[in-house]
Design an enzyme around this catalytic site. Structure first.
Site, PDB file in Angstrom:
ATOM      1  N   TYR A  12     -86.977  57.435   9.239  1.00  0.00           N
ATOM      2  CA  TYR A  12     -86.362  56.509   8.294  1.00  0.00           C
ATOM      3  C   TYR A  12     -87.021  55.132   8.339  1.00  0.00           C
ATOM      4  CZ  TYR A  12     -82.938  54.213   5.454  1.00  0.00           C
ATOM      5  OH  TYR A  12     -82.347  53.511   4.459  1.00  0.00           O
ATOM      6  N   GLY A  25     -87.645  51.883  -6.951  1.00  0.00           N
ATOM      7  CA  GLY A  25     -86.934  52.211  -8.177  1.00  0.00           C
ATOM      8  C   GLY A  25     -87.002  51.125  -9.231  1.00  0.00           C
ATOM      9  N   LYS A  45     -88.741  53.614   4.884  1.00  0.00           N
ATOM     10  CA  LYS A  45     -87.949  52.728   4.036  1.00  0.00           C
ATOM     11  C   LYS A  45     -87.979  51.274   4.477  1.00  0.00           C
ATOM     12  CE  LYS A  45     -86.733  56.183   1.622  1.00  0.00           C
ATOM     13  NZ  LYS A  45     -87.494  56.433   0.442  1.00  0.00           N
ATOM     14  N   SER A  62     -92.187  60.688   1.031  1.00  0.00           N
ATOM     15  CA  SER A  62     -93.100  59.720   1.646  1.00  0.00           C
ATOM     16  C   SER A  62     -94.193  60.487   2.342  1.00  0.00           C
ATOM     17  CB  SER A  62     -92.366  58.857   2.651  1.00  0.00           C
ATOM     18  OG  SER A  62     -93.311  58.245   3.497  1.00  0.00           O
ATOM     19  N   GLY A 107     -82.575  53.205  -8.862  1.00  0.00           N
ATOM     20  CA  GLY A 107     -83.324  52.239  -9.666  1.00  0.00           C
ATOM     21  C   GLY A 107     -83.088  50.780  -9.331  1.00  0.00           C
ATOM     22  N   ILE A 139     -97.663  37.144  12.721  1.00  0.00           N
ATOM     23  CA  ILE A 139     -98.718  37.227  13.737  1.00  0.00           C
ATOM     24  C   ILE A 139     -99.737  36.114  13.498  1.00  0.00           C
ATOM     25  CG2 ILE A 139    -100.706  38.607  14.488  1.00  0.00           C
ATOM     26  CD1 ILE A 139     -98.942  41.078  14.146  1.00  0.00           C
ATOM     27  N   GLY A 196     -83.390  49.980  -6.098  1.00  0.00           N
ATOM     28  CA  GLY A 196     -84.101  49.892  -4.821  1.00  0.00           C
ATOM     29  C   GLY A 196     -85.466  49.277  -5.025  1.00  0.00           C
ATOM     30  N   PHE A 197     -86.219  49.276  -3.939  1.00  0.00           N
ATOM     31  CA  PHE A 197     -87.524  48.632  -3.942  1.00  0.00           C
ATOM     32  C   PHE A 197     -88.490  49.317  -4.907  1.00  0.00           C
ATOM     33  CE2 PHE A 197     -91.754  48.521  -1.795  1.00  0.00           C
ATOM     34  CZ  PHE A 197     -92.068  47.265  -2.264  1.00  0.00           C
ATOM     35  N   ILE A 215     -75.063  59.899  -4.751  1.00  0.00           N
ATOM     36  CA  ILE A 215     -75.784  61.082  -5.244  1.00  0.00           C
ATOM     37  C   ILE A 215     -75.459  62.348  -4.463  1.00  0.00           C
ATOM     38  CG2 ILE A 215     -77.735  59.963  -6.389  1.00  0.00           C
ATOM     39  CD1 ILE A 215     -79.346  60.597  -3.817  1.00  0.00           C
TER      40      ILE A 215
END
Lengths: 371, 468
Positions: free
Chosen positions: A186, A72, A190, A156, A67, A203, A69-70, A113
């Site tokens: 990965y 979460g 992520k 994902s 929670g 760019i 994280g991005f 976890i």
């Protein structure tokens, strides 16, 4: 034509109701304040009701693993905004980033976890009804031993893509790619998602918006992170209702043990998406200056670049993978999530691009000031 | 266009000429009406059909015999109603009861109407309306009931609009009002037609349950016409573009036509196109419910023309300067493609959706929404005719062999190159061993290059010597 959707990989592990949501390319954003007008919710019959403040659906005691994280922390934010809960707890490896203010009453636990014993002890203390997770077998075990009612597992959509073959209107029946066929797993899921925008804006800054590889007829799905979080909570809510219900849901209505794809439900042409980002970042240019580079030529140039960088012993900045990626079709049919979860994106793609670009530019400024 | 101009045009656009020839020569109607077996009043009806309609006359005449007369008469009745509504010489006091009661008038034997203004192009139809009434009596009961019901709804709708001063003076306000207007002028016709198709068992009865699909068919056609005819309507002091949309771009309606505001006007038109384009998927869905080829042609031709027209008007400044139309060649090509099957019509829709997306401009505020809508159309076609089969994708994955990465490929090319060099060196070495005079070869090159220098130097010195 509506197609019958077969349940894919029933991974229900009683008594935990488990759902797997598969998300795609999230765009970063912080501090959004959007109020959904309507949100259909029950898994059996998608009826519509207004999420007025007095009638927020309940999720009991909720836990978000990852929670901080991005994704979460967006789940936590929507939990606070759109739902009533008896408690919200978060487990993460480090709980320093993306914390809610003390006044929100979110409890943070630092834990690994993969450590089953530690997890069980945290679970016994937090006593969650619903768990939102990005994790492993240890989590499922902890859920089972502590009597969690619902578990939503995040995956994902890259599990369906080998990053070179087209995925055209793919739905949950499509096979998942495993092992050797899967590249860049990965990084793809992520890291890239949050970095893509930064690169795209660069760019534009370097004035390199004038080249288009391929014919730009390839559609691509992009998903705004708040919509993904919303999908998770709809799934959690549907699982809770299933566990409370005395009847077993019909096959075409069930949510437990099912995988769901969640996108913005709005595939766009790959280069159009890039141009929308450039426009949002301030580009005053249309498409008159754009030159089209055929895919084949791009591949040759990419190969030469790879050879050159291999010769000087550095990782290539430009390679064939990027050409393949910009010419690839990859979009999904999310009818299943719409029908069974009542999912509908809260934020349109247009709005998502605007917010994400703004957020990225602000982050840059903050980082620049730190230095 | 003069004959010479036309020849020049077709020389530059041979494909269009080919489409015209192909349509005129090879088009085989599913049904052909048999004029030899027709009564004089039937003949008279087709005469007025040809007189009053340019675009629908041909497709109606090719309809399944079961629906040929009902739809021809349905068209003529609505055309009669429209002629009364359009007539500005008629006083509203006389016009209103005529419009509201037209569904009863069309039952009075021998009724004709000769008070239309002299400039009404279709006044002849009303002057001889008794022929149409005579034929209407012969139409099967269920079909007749549908025609009468729609005539009543349409007549009342027209009377309401004729009395609506706001609509006539300031034009359409909100998008909702805009769509309601389109419902009265096109959605109702669609409703009548769908009911006729289902009643005659030529379409899936499910279409009656999903009346929203029928509505989309009518909305799509009407909206495209309204976008295309904006300049003509502006000259006639009529305004159908809703204020809710155009007020985002200009303050006054007339400003939209000022050359100085062209970019704003184009952005406004692209929002109108986006608004129209949202019906495209439902139109395709509707056409999937048609069971008869002649009915399919009848509904598909106008739809294909509409999406092609949307592509024509999209980001086209000409719509604010003059009336534009798709070329005859393109129209014939579209008719060829709309008289086959749903798959071909889907291809037409995808082709034009992509053309619209190609013209889309990132500076336009509707840019991403238009891109997403074109994507939606493509995605919808994909759900009807999927290109990927999950089972085949699964099978394909298993067969796949591990591929090389970049570095490996680099080494492979390097080793191939090294092999060539090695073979070259060996060949030269062997040749030298067997006595090849490479020193001579190099000397030869040397004299060719450096020799020119030495000889010119020699020439100069020789001149100098002579002078001495």
């Amino acid at each position: 034509m509506p197609r019958y959707i077969e349940p894919q990989e029933a991974i229900s592990t009683p008594p935990v109701q488990l759902v797997r949501t598969t998300t795609h390319r999230q765009l970063p954003i912080l501090n959004a304040s959007h109020h959904p007008q309507t949100s259909p919710i029950t898994p059996t019959k998608p009826t519509t009701f207004t999420m007025a403040s007095e009638k927020k659906p309940s999720l009991g005691s909720a836990m978000v693993i990852g929670g901080c994280g991005f994704l979460g922390h967006h789940v936590v934010r929507l939990l606070l905004r759109d739902y009533t809960t008896t408690s919200i707890s978060v487990i993460d490896l480090r709980c320093t980033r993306n914390r809610r203010p003390e006044s929100d009453g979110v409890k943070y636990y630092e834990a690994d976890i993969t450590d089953a014993d530690k997890l069980i002890s945290v679970f016994s203390e937090a006593r969650p009804d619903v768990v939102n997770v990005d994790g492993t077998a240890a989590v499922i075990k902890a859920c089972q031993t502590t009597g969690v009612k619902a578990l939503v597992y995040t995956s994902s959509a890259s599990v369906m893509s080998d990053n070179k073959s087209d995925l055209i209107n793919a739905d949950e029946r499509w096979p998942t790619v495993r092992g050797e066929n899967q590249t860049e797993y990965y990084s793809e899921t992520k890291v890239c998602d949050t970095m893509v925008l930064y690169h795209m804006i660069n760019i534009y800054r370097q004035g390199r918006t004038g080249v288009q590889v391929g014919n730009n007829n390839n559609l691509f799905d992009f998903t705004y992170v708040e919509n993904v979080a919303h999908g998770h909570l709809l799934a959690a809510r549907a699982l809770l209702l299933t566990s409370q219900s005395s009847t077993i849901p019909l096959d075409h209505e069930r949510v437990d043990g099912e995988a769901f794809l969640v996108t913005n439900d709005s595939p766009v042409y790959f280069w159009d998406f890039c141009r929308a980002i450039w426009a949002a970042a301030g580009s005053p240019l249309g498409t008159d200056h754009v030159r089209v580079l055929p895919r084949g030529v791009g591949m040759v140039l990419g190969f030469l670049s790879e050879c050159f960088f291999a010769a000087i012993g550095k990782p290539p900045t430009f390679n064939r993978q990027r050409i393949v990626y910009s010419c690839m079709t990859r979009y999904y049919d999310i009818s299943k999530a719409k029908k069974r979860l009542g999912y509908k994106p809260l934020i349109s793609l247009d709005e998502g691009v605007r917010r994400s670009v703004k957020w990225t530019l602000e982050q840059e400024k903050v980082n620049a000031e730190k230095k | 266009m003069g004959a010479a101009q036309q020849i020049a045009y077709f020389l530059l656009h041979p494909n269009e000429l080919r489409s015209i020839v192909q349509w005129k020569v090879w088009h085989e109607p599913v049904h052909r009406r048999d004029a030899s077996k027709e009564t004089p009043t039937e003949k008279s009806c087709f005469h007025y059909l040809k007189l009053t309609s340019r675009s629908f006359s041909a497709v109606i005449q090719e309809l399944n015999p079961e629906l040929l007369m009902p739809i021809c008469l349905f068209y003529l009745v609505l055309r009669g109603l429209d002629t009364i509504e359009d007539d500005m010489t008629l006083d509203i006091k006389e016009k209103e009861p005529l419009l509201r009661d037209f569904h009863n008038i069309m039952e009075q034997d021998g009724w004709t109407f000769d008070k239309s203004g002299p400039n009404e192009k279709d006044r002849e139809l009303l002057v001889h309306f008794d022929d149409i009434i005579f034929e209407l009596k012969k139409v099967k009961k269920p079909y007749y009931a549908i025609i009468k019901d729609i005539t009543e709804k349409m007549g009342n709708g027209m009377a309401d609009y004729a009395l609506n001063a706001e609509h006539n003076n300031v034009g359409v306000g909100t998008i909702k009002e805009y769509e309601l207007y389109c419902h009265y002028v096109a959605g109702l016709v669609g409703e009548g037609l769908t009911r006729l198709f289902v009643e005659s068992n030529l379409a899936n009865p499910q279409l009656l349950v999903r009346m929203d699909l029928t509505e989309s068919m009518g909305q799509f056609l009407q909206k495209v016409n309204i976008i295309r005819d904006v300049h003509e309507d502006w000259l006639d002091k009529r305004r159908f573009w809703p204020r809710e949309i155009w007020s985002k771009y200009v303050d006054n309606w007339d400003d939209l036509f000022a050359p100085a505001n062209r970019e704003k006007a184009l952005q406004c038109s692209s929002e109108m196109v986006l608004n129209g384009l949202k019906h495209a998927e439902e139109c395709l869905f509707y056409m999937a419910g048609i069971r008869d080829q002649s009915v399919f042609n009848f509904v598909a031709i106008p739809q294909s023309m509409a999406i092609a027209t949307l592509d024509l008007v999209f980001r086209n400044p000409a719509i604010f300067e003059r009336n534009i139309k798709i070329t005859k060649g393109d129209a014939c090509q579209l008719m060829i493609e709309s008289t086959q099957n749903l798959r071909v019509v889907c291809d037409v829709f995808r082709k034009y959706a992509r053309r619209i997306h190609k013209k889309n401009d990132p500076r336009d505020p509707n840019f991403l929404a238009i891109s997403a809508q074109c994507g939606k159309i493509e995605q919808f076609i994909e759900t009807i005719f999927p290109t990927q089969d999950p089972n085949k994708v699964r099978a394909g994955l298993k067969q796949e062999e591990p591929k090389m990465d970049g570095l490996e490929t680099f080494y492979l090319v390097l080793s191939a190159f090294a092999t060539f060099v090695l073979i070259g060196v060996m060949m030269v070495g062997i040749a030298w061993y067997f006595g090849a005079r490479f020193d001579q070869v190099f000397k030869g090159i040397d004299t060719k290059l450096a020799g020119t220098v030495t000889s010119s130097v020699a020439a100069v010195t020789s001149v100098v010597h002579e002078e001495l």
